[in-house]
Design an enzyme around this catalytic site. Structure first.
Site, PDB file in Angstrom:
ATOM      1  N   ASP A   1     -16.692  -1.982  -8.257  1.00 28.94           N
ATOM      2  CA  ASP A   1     -17.929  -2.693  -8.555  1.00 28.94           C
ATOM      3  C   ASP A   1     -17.577  -4.177  -8.641  1.00 28.94           C
ATOM      4  OD1 ASP A   1     -16.669  -2.940 -10.993  1.00 28.94           O
ATOM      5  OD2 ASP A   1     -18.242  -1.981 -12.171  1.00 28.94           O
TER       6      ASP A   1
ATOM      7  N   HIS B   1       2.787  23.664 -12.088  1.00 33.16           N
ATOM      8  CA  HIS B   1       1.727  22.648 -12.123  1.00 33.16           C
ATOM      9  C   HIS B   1       0.656  22.957 -11.076  1.00 33.16           C
ATOM     10  CE1 HIS B   1       4.050  20.507 -15.000  1.00 33.16           C
ATOM     11  NE2 HIS B   1       5.100  20.463 -14.189  1.00 33.16           N
TER      12      HIS B   1
ATOM     13  N   HIS C   1       2.229  15.997 -12.126  1.00 27.56           N
ATOM     14  CA  HIS C   1       1.732  17.206 -12.789  1.00 27.56           C
ATOM     15  C   HIS C   1       0.295  17.547 -12.411  1.00 27.56           C
ATOM     16  CE1 HIS C   1       4.837  17.374 -16.339  1.00 27.56           C
ATOM     17  NE2 HIS C   1       5.414  17.211 -15.149  1.00 27.56           N
TER      18      HIS C   1
HETATM   19  C1  RB5 Z   1     -19.361  -3.288 -15.635  1.00 27.59           C
HETATM   20  O1  RB5 Z   1     -19.772  -4.241 -16.556  1.00 27.59           O
HETATM   21  C2  RB5 Z   1     -18.545  -2.201 -16.332  1.00 27.59           C
HETATM   22  O2  RB5 Z   1     -19.356  -1.458 -17.181  1.00 27.59           O
HETATM   23  C3  RB5 Z   1     -17.877  -1.309 -15.311  1.00 27.59           C
HETATM   24  O3  RB5 Z   1     -17.102  -2.089 -14.465  1.00 27.59           O
HETATM   25  C4  RB5 Z   1     -16.938  -0.225 -15.814  1.00 27.59           C
HETATM   26  O4  RB5 Z   1     -16.025  -0.734 -16.733  1.00 27.59           O
HETATM   27  C5  RB5 Z   1     -17.546   1.022 -16.257  1.00 27.59           C
HETATM   28  O5  RB5 Z   1     -16.850   2.005 -16.554  1.00 27.59           O
END
Ligand code: RB5
Length: 146
Positions: free
Chosen positions: A8, A134, A99
């Protein structure tokens, strides 16, 4: 060998670091997610795309980077056959492969920074699955999702 890598907006630099580690090792890389931090993205959307690629066999591994790695892993682990691990340190990177046969590594750029992500990714890539007992345990993971 193909890897789907996604982030993201909070993991863009980490994703670029991941790409260069993988490309230096001869992996073909497909990027998913925004290319600049002003372009906000919802982490589940990216994790769905990467996990779907791993579960279908289009990619051998997936690497996901967000702020903490947690939301990415929660989403990716909804997919049958996906074993996504949040990697925070070198021992965890080693165990997740050795594992748990993890096929997606999730990193938190806000936790680790790009240099540490590169270092831990190298450990993840260098560690083979140990199999044996495993393997028996890993096969039980998919009892619910099939
Ligand atoms: C984005 O602000 C943040 O929530 C995202 O990158 C992440 O850490 C979520 O798990």
């Amino acid at each position: 060998m193909k890897a789907f890598i996604g982030s993201d907006h909070a993991g863009i630099d980490g994703r670029k670091a991941v790409a260069s580690v993988l490309e230096n090792r001869g992996w073909e890389v497909e990027h998913m997610g925004p290319s600049n931090a002003d372009e906000k993205a919802d982490y589940p959307d990216i994790a769905h795309d990467v996990a779907a690629g791993v579960t279908s066999g289009d990619a051998e591994i997936g690497i996901l980077v967000c702020g903490t790695g947690q939301g990415m892993a929660m989403t990716a682990n909804k997919y049958a056959g996906v074993r996504a691990a949040v990697i925070t340190d070198s021992f965890t990177a080693e165990m997740a492969r050795g594992h748990n046969d993890a096929n997606i590594a999730c990193f938190g750029e806000r936790v680790l920074g790009t240099e540490k992500i590169s270092e831990l990714l190298a450990v993840f890539l260098d560690t083979p699955f140990e199999g044996g007992r495993h393997g028996t345990r890993v096969n039980k993971i998919d009892r619910v999702t099939g």
